[in-house]
Structures are given as structure tokens and as C-alpha cells.
Scaffold this active site. Structure first.
Site: not given
Ligand code: ATR
Length: 279
Positions: A140, A138, A223, A18, A69, A244, A106
Site C-alpha cells: 500500500a 508494504g 477504514y 469484502s 495481487k 481511508g 490503488d
Molecule cells: P500492505 O500490502 O497492505 O501494505 P504489507 O505489505 O503486509 O501490507 O505491509 C504491512 C505494513 O504494516 C508494513 O509496513 C509493516 O511493517 P513491517 O515491514 O515492519 O512488517 C506494518 N506493520 C504491520 N504490523 C505492524 C506492527 N505491529 N508495528 C509496526 N508496523 C507494523
């Protein structure tokens, strides 16, 4: 009698990487505040005990990060409107009476990062955000949608590898969707990557941005590395880019102010200091 030092922390699992202690530590030193901000590794089974013990242990509050979270939101006495809306807390404030207030900063962090890089006020901002495409659906991504609405973005489209998640988000926030494998960028004025693609240790984001119009803005919430492949491609085309790191710096402002009684400034010296902690 000398007052006890003010204490805050970040709780996560794992937490060793972190950047928050470095960030808050910089401000504590800069403003000459007698306080501390430490990283505490808290396994999910111990989270509730830790959170409930915060007032007794003399903490003014804490940040919470992955994977806590959502769980923390259930442990608060009161949530801010945005934390309640998103169901996610990243900032906990211990109030005078020992009760716990949960906030989500955020969206605030994303908005202030964008605003700090766009000259020309709301009019210029709204022009840049006249059609925003969000990659990812997701947690974020949902904070980014809240921020975009607060900035007056007129048209928002979301795309995600898993289509269902994009559609669910689109229904909640009343925005459009686009298929992940057939992106139409001709009339998009702003692209925001909220996926983990491009992050150190993850695959890079493979996106052909040739069709983006001149003058478009490209931003990434990743970032580490600071300049992702997406941002490199955008710079090669002379498009406007925003990295970022500013979102991380700005999201920390409300917590620091609540715990330590000083509204801190986000400066380029702070950014340099925090970036030096990237591994
Ligand atoms: P956060 O809270 O940081 O947004 P998250 O809820 O796990 O983390 O979301 C991760 C995002 O990255 C999602 O939109 C995920 O897509 P999926 O919903 O299809 O899983 C995306 N993501 C992660 N790895 C990916 C990959 N290899 N290709 C495309 N999208 C990806």
C-alpha cells in the site's frame, strides 16, 4: 435479442468481508445497469484456472485482493504502466479479443480521495504535501508513493518498523527515511498511515503527534474503524483529517467504468451505504 447481463467479480481468499460487492452493487442499481458483481473465494491453487477462465465464463473482468495481487500480475497478457511499475494488479479487464489487461488503481484511489478533500487546487495540495511522512513500507505504501509523486509532493520521507524495507523503498523511489522509533514531526506537513496498525483486530498505532505543525494533514488508509486512534488524535488537535474509505471508493471507479460502460460517481450517499456494511 436481449444482451446477456454484464458480469464482474472480486477474487480473494478469504473474501467474505469484502465491501466491493456492496460498492459495485450500489452503482449497478443506481445507474440501472443489467449486471452483477459477486465475491468469489479462490484458493491460491485455483487462481490461475479462474483467471484464465474469465473470458469463457463471460466475465468482463474482476478485482483481485489479498493474497492474489502479485500472482495475478504474472498471468496478464498486458499490464498498465502503474501495474507494471508496482508489480501488483488489483483490477483485471477482459478485452474484446479475450486477452487480459491488468491495472493497479490503488494509487489512483489514494490520489482522488486526497484531491476530493482538498480545496484550493494544486497550489493548496502542494503546500499540504511539502513534506509528507509515510508510515509503513508494504504494498500500500508503494501505491501511495506513486500517487504522491503524481500530485507533485516535493519531499517524501518513509519510516517503517523494519528498517531494511524502508531503506529499500527509499532507494527505489529516491526518497528519505526516518527511524521508526525517533520520528521528527516538527516540519512534517502531512502524515499518512499505510500500516495495518489501527485496523480492527490489530494493535493501534501509538504515535505522539503533538509536534506536528498547525495546519498539517493526517490521513489513514485504514477504514475499519473509520476513525482510527491516529485520526482521533489529529481531530482533537484540530488538524485536517481524511479517512481511508474514500481510497476504497475511488479505486473502484476505473474497473466499474471498464466493465459496465459507465463512469460512476463517488458520493456521500455511496460512502454511507458502503460504511453500513462494515462489521
Ligand atoms: P500492505 O500490502 O497492505 O501494505 P504489507 O505489505 O503486509 O501490507 O505491509 C504491512 C505494513 O504494516 C508494513 O509496513 C509493516 O511493517 P513491517 O515491514 O515492519 O512488517 C506494518 N506493520 C504491520 N504490523 C505492524 C506492527 N505491529 N508495528 C509496526 N508496523 C507494523
Amino acid at each position: 435479442m436481449k444482451e446477456a447481463p454484464l458480469k464482474a467479480a472480486v477474487l480473494g481468499h478469504p473474501i467474505a468481508h469484502s465491501l466491493s460487492p456492496r460498492l459495485h452493487g450500489y452503482w449497478l442499481k443506481h445507474y440501472g445497469i443489467d449486471g452483477s458483481y459477486t465475491a468469489i473465494d479462490v484458493a491460491p491453487d485455483h487462481l490461475e484456472n479462474w483467471i484464465k477462465a474469465m473470458p469463457e465464463l463471460g466475465y468482463k473482468g474482476c478485482n483481485v485482493t489479498i493474497p492474489h495481487k502479485e500472482k495475478v500480475a504474472e498471468l496478464m497478457d498486458e499490464l498498465s504502466p502503474v501495474a507494471n511499475y508496482l508489480g501488483v494488479v488489483n483490477t483485471v479487464i477482459v478485452r474484446e479479443d479475450g486477452s487480459l489487461y491488468g491495472d493497479n488503481t490503488d494509487a489512483y484511489g489514494f490520489e482522488h480521495n486526497i484531491r476530493s478533500h482538498v480545496a484550493g487546487g494544486d497550489e493548496a495540495l502542494q503546500q499540504l504535501l511539502s513534506h509528507t511522512l509515510i508510515l509503513g513500507a508494504g504494498g500500500a505504501s508503494r501505491a501511495v508513493i506513486v500517487a504522491l509523486e503524481s500530485m507533485g509532493a516535493s519531499r517524501i520521507t518513509i519510516t517503517n518498523r523494519t528498517k531494511d524495507k524502508a531503506e529499500k523503498c527509499a532507494a527505489i523511489y529516491n526518497i528519505e527515511t526516518m527511524p521508526w522509533n525517533e520520528l521528527q514531526l516538527q516540519d512534517v506537513t502531512c502524515v499518512i498511515n499505510t500500516t495495518s496498525l489501527g485496523m480492527k483486530g490489530q494493535p493501534s498505532l501509538e504515535l505522539d503527534i503533538d509536534a506536528l505543525p498547525e495546519g498539517a494533514l493526517v490521513t489513514d488508509i485504514v477504514y475499519n474503524p473509520l476513525i482510527t486512534k491516529l485520526l482521533r488524535q489529529a481531530r482533537a488537535r484540530d488538524l485536517k483529517t481524511i479517512t481511508g474509505i474514500g481510497m476504497l471508493l475511488h479505486q473502484a471507479v476505473p474497473g466499474f467504468e471498464a466493465w459496465f460502460g459507465q463512469r460512476p460517481q463517488v458520493t456521500s450517499a455511496l460512502e454511507t451505504h458502503v460504511l453500513a456494511g462494515l462489521e
